[in-house]
Design a protein around this motif. Structure first.
Motif, PDB file in Angstrom:
ATOM      1  N   LEU A   1      72.221  30.353  14.143  1.00 38.43           N
ATOM      2  CA  LEU A   1      72.451  30.873  15.141  1.00 38.43           C
ATOM      3  C   LEU A   1      72.110  30.227  16.724  1.00 38.43           C
ATOM      4  CD1 LEU A   1      70.898  34.352  14.009  1.00 38.43           C
ATOM      5  CD2 LEU A   1      73.140  33.648  14.085  1.00 38.43           C
ATOM      6  N   GLU A   2      71.489  29.188  16.552  1.00 38.81           N
ATOM      7  CA  GLU A   2      71.075  28.419  17.721  1.00 38.81           C
ATOM      8  C   GLU A   2      70.308  29.232  18.393  1.00 38.81           C
ATOM      9  OE1 GLU A   2      74.658  26.945  19.487  1.00 38.81           O
ATOM     10  OE2 GLU A   2      75.279  25.770  17.745  1.00 38.81           O
ATOM     11  N   ILE A   3      69.317  29.981  17.902  1.00 36.16           N
ATOM     12  CA  ILE A   3      68.411  30.629  18.520  1.00 36.16           C
ATOM     13  C   ILE A   3      66.956  30.283  18.381  1.00 36.16           C
ATOM     14  CG2 ILE A   3      67.444  33.082  18.762  1.00 36.16           C
ATOM     15  CD1 ILE A   3      70.160  34.073  18.309  1.00 36.16           C
ATOM     16  N   ASP A   4      66.151  29.863  19.208  1.00 34.30           N
ATOM     17  CA  ASP A   4      65.023  29.300  18.894  1.00 34.30           C
ATOM     18  C   ASP A   4      63.889  30.302  18.162  1.00 34.30           C
ATOM     19  OD1 ASP A   4      65.297  26.669  19.727  1.00 34.30           O
ATOM     20  OD2 ASP A   4      64.928  27.195  21.886  1.00 34.30           O
ATOM     21  N   ALA A   5      63.820  31.411  18.636  1.00 31.87           N
ATOM     22  CA  ALA A   5      62.730  32.421  18.256  1.00 31.87           C
ATOM     23  C   ALA A   5      63.392  33.627  17.462  1.00 31.87           C
ATOM     24  CB  ALA A   5      61.959  33.066  19.382  1.00 31.87           C
ATOM     25  N   VAL A   6      62.935  33.365  16.009  1.00 24.14           N
ATOM     26  CA  VAL A   6      63.406  34.419  15.151  1.00 24.14           C
ATOM     27  C   VAL A   6      62.407  34.903  14.296  1.00 24.14           C
ATOM     28  CG1 VAL A   6      65.143  34.960  12.990  1.00 24.14           C
ATOM     29  CG2 VAL A   6      65.792  33.273  14.896  1.00 24.14           C
ATOM     30  N   SER A   7      62.225  36.205  14.108  1.00 16.26           N
ATOM     31  CA  SER A   7      60.975  36.667  13.882  1.00 16.26           C
ATOM     32  C   SER A   7      61.348  37.982  12.531  1.00 16.26           C
ATOM     33  CB  SER A   7      60.141  37.484  14.687  1.00 16.26           C
ATOM     34  OG  SER A   7      59.914  36.348  15.951  1.00 16.26           O
ATOM     35  N   VAL A   8      60.563  38.141  11.544  1.00 11.44           N
ATOM     36  CA  VAL A   8      60.431  39.082  10.688  1.00 11.44           C
ATOM     37  C   VAL A   8      59.272  40.130  11.113  1.00 11.44           C
ATOM     38  CG1 VAL A   8      60.187  39.782   8.500  1.00 11.44           C
ATOM     39  CG2 VAL A   8      61.683  37.551   9.006  1.00 11.44           C
ATOM     40  N   VAL A   9      59.759  41.494  11.247  1.00 11.37           N
ATOM     41  CA  VAL A   9      58.741  42.585  11.472  1.00 11.37           C
ATOM     42  C   VAL A   9      58.640  43.495  10.462  1.00 11.37           C
ATOM     43  CG1 VAL A   9      58.216  44.285  13.288  1.00 11.37           C
ATOM     44  CG2 VAL A   9      59.772  42.225  14.006  1.00 11.37           C
ATOM     45  N   SER A  10      57.279  43.761   9.925  1.00  9.27           N
ATOM     46  CA  SER A  10      57.424  44.802   8.922  1.00  9.27           C
ATOM     47  C   SER A  10      57.426  46.121   9.347  1.00  9.27           C
ATOM     48  CB  SER A  10      55.682  44.525   8.585  1.00  9.27           C
ATOM     49  OG  SER A  10      54.791  44.832   9.259  1.00  9.27           O
TER      50      SER A  10
ATOM     51  N   ALA B   1      59.094  48.924  19.020  1.00  4.98           N
ATOM     52  CA  ALA B   1      58.351  49.644  17.815  1.00  4.98           C
ATOM     53  C   ALA B   1      59.136  50.894  17.497  1.00  4.98           C
ATOM     54  CB  ALA B   1      56.814  50.122  18.218  1.00  4.98           C
ATOM     55  N   SER B   2      59.609  51.727  18.422  1.00  2.00           N
ATOM     56  CA  SER B   2      60.383  53.036  17.826  1.00  2.00           C
ATOM     57  C   SER B   2      61.522  52.489  17.053  1.00  2.00           C
ATOM     58  CB  SER B   2      60.760  53.855  18.908  1.00  2.00           C
ATOM     59  OG  SER B   2      61.734  54.843  18.858  1.00  2.00           O
ATOM     60  N   SER B   3      62.266  51.394  17.214  1.00  2.00           N
ATOM     61  CA  SER B   3      63.344  51.296  16.485  1.00  2.00           C
ATOM     62  C   SER B   3      63.076  50.745  15.201  1.00  2.00           C
ATOM     63  CB  SER B   3      64.301  49.918  17.213  1.00  2.00           C
ATOM     64  OG  SER B   3      63.367  48.918  17.241  1.00  2.00           O
ATOM     65  N   VAL B   4      62.014  49.929  15.056  1.00  2.00           N
ATOM     66  CA  VAL B   4      61.765  49.653  13.592  1.00  2.00           C
ATOM     67  C   VAL B   4      61.391  50.687  12.881  1.00  2.00           C
ATOM     68  CG1 VAL B   4      59.840  48.245  12.352  1.00  2.00           C
ATOM     69  CG2 VAL B   4      60.758  47.276  14.288  1.00  2.00           C
ATOM     70  N   GLU B   5      60.680  51.825  13.570  1.00  2.00           N
ATOM     71  CA  GLU B   5      60.181  53.046  12.944  1.00  2.00           C
ATOM     72  C   GLU B   5      61.371  53.939  12.345  1.00  2.00           C
ATOM     73  OE1 GLU B   5      57.522  55.332  14.940  1.00  2.00           O
ATOM     74  OE2 GLU B   5      57.441  56.957  13.562  1.00  2.00           O
ATOM     75  N   ASN B   6      62.208  53.885  13.239  1.00  2.00           N
ATOM     76  CA  ASN B   6      63.536  54.622  13.100  1.00  2.00           C
ATOM     77  C   ASN B   6      64.727  54.050  12.515  1.00  2.00           C
ATOM     78  OD1 ASN B   6      62.209  57.084  14.233  1.00  2.00           O
ATOM     79  ND2 ASN B   6      62.815  56.241  16.300  1.00  2.00           N
ATOM     80  N   GLY B   7      64.612  52.775  12.113  1.00  2.00           N
ATOM     81  CA  GLY B   7      65.740  51.873  11.567  1.00  2.00           C
ATOM     82  C   GLY B   7      66.983  51.837  12.372  1.00  2.00           C
ATOM     83  N   ARG B   8      66.763  51.645  13.486  1.00  2.00           N
ATOM     84  CA  ARG B   8      67.835  51.556  14.521  1.00  2.00           C
ATOM     85  C   ARG B   8      67.908  50.278  15.167  1.00  2.00           C
ATOM     86  NH1 ARG B   8      66.113  56.701  16.396  1.00  2.00           N
ATOM     87  NH2 ARG B   8      65.741  55.691  18.449  1.00  2.00           N
ATOM     88  N   PHE B   9      69.053  49.723  15.628  1.00  2.00           N
ATOM     89  CA  PHE B   9      69.413  48.638  16.172  1.00  2.00           C
ATOM     90  C   PHE B   9      69.034  48.811  17.933  1.00  2.00           C
ATOM     91  CE2 PHE B   9      71.870  46.689  19.660  1.00  2.00           C
ATOM     92  CZ  PHE B   9      71.527  45.200  19.487  1.00  2.00           C
ATOM     93  N   VAL B  10      68.104  48.051  18.572  1.00  2.00           N
ATOM     94  CA  VAL B  10      67.800  48.169  20.060  1.00  2.00           C
ATOM     95  C   VAL B  10      67.704  46.651  20.549  1.00  2.00           C
ATOM     96  CG1 VAL B  10      65.326  48.228  19.727  1.00  2.00           C
ATOM     97  CG2 VAL B  10      66.413  49.335  21.650  1.00  2.00           C
ATOM     98  N   ALA B  11      67.951  46.708  21.950  1.00  2.00           N
ATOM     99  CA  ALA B  11      67.659  45.451  22.673  1.00  2.00           C
ATOM    100  C   ALA B  11      67.223  45.718  23.809  1.00  2.00           C
ATOM    101  CB  ALA B  11      69.096  44.670  22.690  1.00  2.00           C
TER     102      ALA B  11
END
Length: 488
Positions: free
Chosen positions: A80-89, A112-122
């Motif tokens: 993706l040519e993106i330096d910071a790629v992270s995995v969130v539990s 944090a709300s997007s992870v909890e609700n399973g939605r995309f957010v930016a």
């Protein structure tokens, strides 16, 4: 005469054919122009963020069990040519990332709300602290970064990048669409055909010949483009293979260093222990006692060198685990004094009265200060003391890392012979040694890694009368929770 003129006029069917060809040429030209304009359009921010995160999430969801998460994250970063790629539990904590700064942190607010609700957010925010990638400061405080989170089967994936720079690269890479040039050429060809038909049937053979030549030219151009695309694909595959090989070599090298050092330390421990027992024997001569003492001293020196190599290899291979906490200056000073009882500690009285709160990992900071003191004693100093102050004693000759805007400095001062200024620029590199120094050249390199892990800086001032090295620690201006949220 009128009959001759009428004979030269084309039949209605012939006129309709020419009109149809001209219309088709115009339609092709309009499509080509529209495609060219569309090719210049920058991708929208939301579309780009969603597409990149969805692609990364799709890759993570299809990984087989037992996959090396660090390796796969690097592959996603390269693709993706993106330096910071992270995995969130699923609980919102970062369990893996190509940026060591983000690992172990917990997402806050909308992320944090997007992870909890399973939605995309930016979201977009101004960075309050440095972010490191592969041990190098990639972004500085004040930089505006985008963070996009997309759900996965077991949590979420988070991308962090400077969107403006990425948009410019994507726009430059998509300037030409594959259908624009063929459609423009087709429009021109059809216009030529229409013009040829309009002059009469006598030009039919010539027009066909021109069409044949044009078709051959387009075919050759298409073949050349296909060959070029094949070459680019082969080059990309070779580059990915070379990158994977380099990463594997680096992993093998680190594991090899760890294995060799363990294998060396085990027999060396036995030798040193035996020499210590032998030193207590009463039937040894004075020369024998001297020889045993030399064995013990050299063995302990080898153990110290092996411990340094193990520590550096372990940090490079697995990273340095730190736990930043809010701690008062008085409590921090007590920990530092316990870490090195042979060093005299002095604190600015005004600081002790104010007793400011600092944000750091006390254990790592204590090891860092003790290491700097030991390094000074190893390289010719006879007296070392530590001063804690709000201002540096003098203008530093070298600064490693970024000094916090509001900092307390722990200054390690010695009376040694100083550091050669030509060597000073590489003194913190791995295995760097001056002509008059002993040791492995790992002490200051390890100190640099510890300072970077706790977001501190090391400032150096050196003369022939002595050297001081100051560790700049950030002062807490807000709560620990707010600072950690800013780091994410």
């Amino acid at each position: 005469m009128p009959e001759a003129v009428g004979a030269l006029k084309p039949s209605p069917l012939w006129g309709l054919s020419i009109a149809a060809i001209i219309a088709l040429a115009l339609v092709s030209g309009v499509i080509a122009v529209t495609g060219s304009v569309q090719a210049q359009r920058l991708i929208g921010e939301g579309e780009l963020l969603y597409n990149d995160t969805a692609r990364a999430a799709g890759i993570l969801d299809t990984l087989p069990e037992g996959s090396d998460l660090d390796t796969e994250l690097r592959r996603i970063r390269n693709g993706l040519e993106i330096d910071a790629v992270s995995v969130v539990s699923s609980d919102g904590s970062v369990v893996g990332s190509t940026s060591s700064t983000l690992i172990g942190l917990t997402l806050q607010g909308l992320l944090a709300s997007s992870v909890e609700n399973g939605r995309f957010v930016a979201v977009a925010a101004s960075l309050r602290t440095e972010l490191l990638v592969d041990g190098v400061v990639e972004w500085h405080p004040g930089d505006v970064l985008y963070q996009a989170v997309h759900p996965t089967r077991n949590g979420a994936v988070m991308l962090t990048y400077d969107l403006a720079e990425l948009l410019r690269r994507r726009a430059a890479a998509s300037r030409v669409r594959a259908h624009v040039v063929p459609l423009a050429v087709m429009s021109g060809v059809l216009m030529l055909v229409a013009a040829g038909l309009a002059v009469g049937r006598s030009r039919t053979v010539t027009v066909r010949r021109e069409m044949t030549l044009e078709s051959d030219f387009l075919r050759r151009q298409s073949q050349a483009l296909q060959e070029h695309n094949n070459e680019l694909e082969m080059a990309r595959a070779e580059t990915e293979a070379a990158l994977g090989l380099a990463e594997e070599k680096n992993r093998i090298r680190s594991e090899f260093v760890l294995m060799i050092n363990h294998e060396l330390r085990t027999p060396l421990t036995g030798v040193v222990t035996g020499a210590r027992l032998l030193a207590g024997a009463n039937d040894l001569s004075s020369d024998g006692h001297q020889l045993v003492d030399d064995m013990i001293r050299d063995g302990e020196r080898l153990e110290s060198i092996i411990d340094q190599m193990l520590a550096v290899a372990r940090v490079e291979n697995r990273g340095l685990e730190v736990v930043p906490v809010e701690i008062r200056l008085t409590e921090l000073m007590a920990r530092l004094e316990r870490a090195h009882r042979l060093v005299d500690f002095r604190v600015d009285p005004d600081l002790m009265i104010r007793n400011p709160a600092l944000i750091t990992d006390p254990t790592t900071l204590a090891q860092l200060v003790a290491g700097l003191a030991d390094n000074a004693l190893t390289h010719g100093a006879t007296r070392v003391h530590v001063a804690v102050t709000q201002r540096l004693p003098d203008t530093p000759h070298l600064v490693v890392g970024s000094t916090p805007a509001h900092a307390i400095h722990v200054v390690v001062m010695d009376d040694g012979p100083g550091i050669d200024h030509e060597f000073l620029t590489r003194a913190f590199d791995k295995f760097a040694k001056s002509s008059r120094s002993s040791g492995t050249g790992l002490g200051l390199h390890f100190s640099k890694m510890m300072a970077e892990s706790i977001f501190a800086s090391i400032s150096v001032h050196t003369t022939e009368r002595g050297t001081w090295m100051a560790v700049g620690i950030p002062v807490v201006l807000a709560s620990v929770e707010s600072l950690r949220e800013a780091m994410v």
